[in-house]
Design an enzyme around this catalytic site. Structure first.
Site, PDB file in Angstrom:
ATOM      1  N   CYS A 118       1.003  -1.289  -0.084  1.00 48.17           N
ATOM      2  CA  CYS A 118       0.006  -0.111   0.132  1.00 48.17           C
ATOM      3  C   CYS A 118       0.816   1.156   0.200  1.00 48.17           C
ATOM      4  O   CYS A 118       1.611   1.573  -0.904  1.00 48.17           O
ATOM      5  CB  CYS A 118      -1.076  -0.010   1.237  1.00 48.17           C
ATOM      6  SG  CYS A 118      -2.344   1.086   0.994  1.00 48.17           S
ATOM      7  N   HIS A 218      -3.802  -4.985   0.248  1.00 44.83           N
ATOM      8  CA  HIS A 218      -3.094  -5.527   1.562  1.00 44.83           C
ATOM      9  C   HIS A 218      -3.419  -7.308   1.832  1.00 44.83           C
ATOM     10  O   HIS A 218      -4.291  -7.705   2.262  1.00 44.83           O
ATOM     11  CB  HIS A 218      -4.036  -4.851   2.746  1.00 44.83           C
ATOM     12  CG  HIS A 218      -3.697  -3.529   3.048  1.00 44.83           C
ATOM     13  ND1 HIS A 218      -2.796  -3.026   4.061  1.00 44.83           N
ATOM     14  CD2 HIS A 218      -4.220  -2.320   2.563  1.00 44.83           C
ATOM     15  CE1 HIS A 218      -2.923  -1.722   3.905  1.00 44.83           C
ATOM     16  NE2 HIS A 218      -3.679  -1.267   3.246  1.00 44.83           N
ATOM     17  N   GLU A 220      -2.243  -8.796   4.012  1.00 44.56           N
ATOM     18  CA  GLU A 220      -1.950  -8.876   5.426  1.00 44.56           C
ATOM     19  C   GLU A 220      -3.424  -9.013   6.169  1.00 44.56           C
ATOM     20  O   GLU A 220      -3.627  -8.992   7.314  1.00 44.56           O
ATOM     21  CB  GLU A 220      -0.954  -8.283   5.964  1.00 44.56           C
ATOM     22  CG  GLU A 220      -1.547  -6.703   6.428  1.00 44.56           C
ATOM     23  CD  GLU A 220      -1.095  -5.775   5.247  1.00 44.56           C
ATOM     24  OE1 GLU A 220      -0.973  -4.445   5.711  1.00 44.56           O
ATOM     25  OE2 GLU A 220      -1.416  -6.153   4.131  1.00 44.56           O
TER      26      GLU A 220
END
Length: 245
Positions: A118, A218, A220
């Site tokens: 990001c 993202h 994660e």
């Protein structure tokens, strides 16, 4: 575990008293990245670049076999020769900007594997002379506006360029989770686009000669496709081991 290669995970800050809900979500994403890295075989050190000097960030990451630059605040416009005062502009973290830009430059010189997520993806571009779209506007489809922080992520599909490193790691088509209001505009020197969204925005970049990769999404996030983060973190290991040899 002491013989495992060292991965430095560099976030913006460990404290956002002005935005506690956002900080709690960001901290959760950072912790998930660290856990995923350990599962992928890395020894992890975390650095919050806005909370220490630039020199300290560089020193603490000096021995890293690879680096991950996480998401966070908008990059200060001065670093990509633009003006302040754009829509949805928030607080900036200039010390983190400076430190992370320096990390990209050092990684490029040393061929240290680096993954930008990001904001980290945008840092790669800015460090190499690129520019950013400062605001995508409301209802861009790349984030959910006006909702609670845990609902801000938006899902969409991207197709990865055949022959790219990311294609080799993730396959041809992936579902992504994103929450950004900025994007890469002019591409930095040495970068190539390896994924775009359906609206044409750049979703992933790779350096042409160095093992530097950026993803605008993202992996994660808790609702990201299972195994996506682990695959990206494991993918850092091959060039790291090659460099060590």
């Amino acid at each position: 575990m002491s013989s495992a290669p060292l991965l430095s995970i560099v976030s913006v800050t460990d404290a956002r008293p002005h935005a506690p809900e956002y900080h709690a979500y960001s901290a959760m994403l950072a912790e998930r990245t660290a856990r995923g890295a350990r599962r992928a075989g890395w020894r992890v050190e975390r650095v919050a670049a806005a909370d220490v000097s630039v020199a300290t960030t560089l020193r603490r990451t000096e021995r890293a076999a690879a680096l991950v630059l996480l998401g966070g605040e908008d990059i200060a416009p001065e670093f990509y020769r633009a003006a302040r005062g754009y829509r949805a502009e928030g607080a900036h973290a200039e010390r983190a900007d400076e430190a992370q830009i320096a990390l990209v430059g050092r990684a490029l010189g040393r061929h240290t594997p680096l993954l930008g997520i990001c904001r980290g993806h945008q840092i790669i571009d800015v460090a190499l002379g690129g520019t950013l779209v400062q605001d995508l506007g409301e209802h861009s489809g790349h984030r959910n506006d006006g909702v609670e922080i845990h609902r801000v992520m938006s899902d969409h599909e991207v197709e990865l360029e055949p022959g790219s490193r990311l294609h080799g790691v993730l396959g041809g088509r992936v579902i992504t989770r994103s929450a950004h209001h900025q994007a890469i505009d002019r591409l930095g020197e040495g970068l190539r686009v390896v994924a775009r969204a359906s609206d044409g925005l750049i979703e992933a970049v790779e350096h042409e000669t160095a093992p530097i990769t950026g993803v605008q999404w993202h992996p994660e996030d808790p609702r990201a496709p299972r195994g996506q983060l682990g695959a990206l973190l494991a993918g850092l290991a091959t060039p790291a081991l090659r460099l060590a040899a």
